[in-house]
Design an enzyme around this catalytic site. Structure first.
Site, PDB file in Angstrom:
ATOM      1  N   GLU A   1       0.869  -1.173   0.000  1.00 16.31           N
ATOM      2  CA  GLU A   1       0.000   0.000   0.000  1.00 16.31           C
ATOM      3  C   GLU A   1       0.907   1.224   0.000  1.00 16.31           C
ATOM      4  O   GLU A   1       1.913   1.249   0.712  1.00 16.31           O
ATOM      5  CB  GLU A   1      -0.871  -0.028   1.248  1.00 16.31           C
ATOM      6  CG  GLU A   1      -1.863   1.114   1.395  1.00 16.31           C
ATOM      7  CD  GLU A   1      -2.628   1.023   2.711  1.00 16.31           C
ATOM      8  OE1 GLU A   1      -3.827   1.321   2.705  1.00 16.31           O
ATOM      9  OE2 GLU A   1      -2.015   0.660   3.744  1.00 16.31           O
TER      10      GLU A   1
ATOM     11  N   GLU B   1      -7.998  10.566   3.107  1.00 15.55           N
ATOM     12  CA  GLU B   1      -8.194   9.553   4.141  1.00 15.55           C
ATOM     13  C   GLU B   1      -8.279  10.247   5.490  1.00 15.55           C
ATOM     14  O   GLU B   1      -7.563  11.221   5.742  1.00 15.55           O
ATOM     15  CB  GLU B   1      -7.048   8.544   4.153  1.00 15.55           C
ATOM     16  CG  GLU B   1      -7.172   7.525   5.279  1.00 15.55           C
ATOM     17  CD  GLU B   1      -6.168   6.389   5.200  1.00 15.55           C
ATOM     18  OE1 GLU B   1      -6.318   5.427   5.975  1.00 15.55           O
ATOM     19  OE2 GLU B   1      -5.242   6.453   4.363  1.00 15.55           O
TER      20      GLU B   1
END
EC number: 3.2.1.8
Length: 211
Positions: A106, A197
Site C-alpha cells: 500500500e 483519508e
C-alpha cells in the site's frame, strides 16, 4: 526496513547483485475508478467524468475512510490536482494513494495532512526531493490488516511532503523509483487514486484531478 566499516561497505558494493531497473507502467485510460471505502462516514460526492470529488465529515468519525478518484490500474504517470482541504484538528491525509499486487504493498504520496505525520512512527528510508520540496520517506509493515485481498500482511510506503500543498503536479515516478530501492514492486499495479483519508476530527475537502 538498515552500514558497516568503509572497507566492508566497499566489499558489499562490489559483490552485491545489482538492483533491477524498475518497470514503469504508463496510464492508458482516463479516470475510471471511484474509491469509496467507508465514504458513508461522511458526505462523499463525486463526478467521475469531471474528475472532481468532495468529502465532508464531522467530529466523531468512528472508523477510517478513504475516498477519491483515479484509475483501476496505477502507473508512474504524473498526476496534476487542485484541492480545497481543511485539515486542522483532524487525523487525515490528502495523498496519491494506491496498491501494488506483488509483492503486496500500500502506498501514499502525502501532499498535505492534519495532525499526524505517518513517518513519525514508521521506519525512515531517508529523504528525497521532488516537485519543489523535500519528502520524508518511510515504510511500515501491517500484520493481519484489511487489504485488497481481504486480511493480509503487507508493506506500506510513504513519501510525506515537508512543504505541504493543496495543488500541483506529483511526479509519481520519482517516488516509485526511490521506493523500488527498498523492495517496492514497481510494475504490478492495482488501483491508484487521488484520495482523502481520515480517521478522526472534522474536515472538508474538494478535489479536482486534471491528469
Amino acid at each position: 526496513m538498515k552500514v558497516t566499516a568503509a572497507f566492508a561497505g566497499l566489499l558489499v558494493t562490489a559483490f552485491a547483485p545489482p538492483v533491477p531497473e524498475p518497470v514503469l507502467v504508463s496510464r492508458s485510460a482516463g479516470i475510471n475508478y471511484v474509491q469509496n471505502y467507508n465514504g458513508n462516514l461522511g458526505d462523499f460526492t463525486y463526478d467521475e467524468s469531471a474528475g472532481t470529488f468532495s468529502m465532508y465529515w464531522e467530529d466523531g468519525v468512528s472508523s477510517d475512510f478513504v475516498v477519491g478518484l483515479g484509475w483501476t490500474t496505477g502507473s508512474s504517470n504524473a498526476i496534476t490536482y487542485s484541492a480545497e482541504y481543511s485539515a486542522s484538528g483532524s487525523s487525515s491525509y490528502l495523498a496519491v494513494y494506491g496498491w501494488v499486487n506483488l509483492s503486496q504493498a500500500e502506498y501514499y504520496i502525502v501532499e498535505d495532512y492534519g495532525d499526524y505525520n505517518p513517518c513519525s512512527s514508521a521506519t525512515s528510508l531517508g529523504t528525497e526531493y521532488s516537485d519543489g520540496s523535500t519528502y520524508q520517506v518511510c515504510t511500515d509493515t501491517r500484520t493481519n490488516e484489511p487489504s485488497i485481498t481481504g486480511t493480509s500482511t503487507f508493506t506500506q510506503y510513504f513519501s510525506v511532503r515537508e512543504s505541504t500543498r493543496t495543488s500541483g503536479t506529483v511526479t509519481v515516478a520519482i517516488h516509485f523509483n526511490f521506493w523500488a530501492q527498498h523492495g517496492f514492486g514497481n510494475s504490478d499495479f492495482n488501483y491508484q487514486v487521488m484520495a482523502v483519508e481520515a480517521w478522526s476530527g472534522a474536515c472538508s475537502a474538494s478535489v479536482t484531478i486534471s491528469s
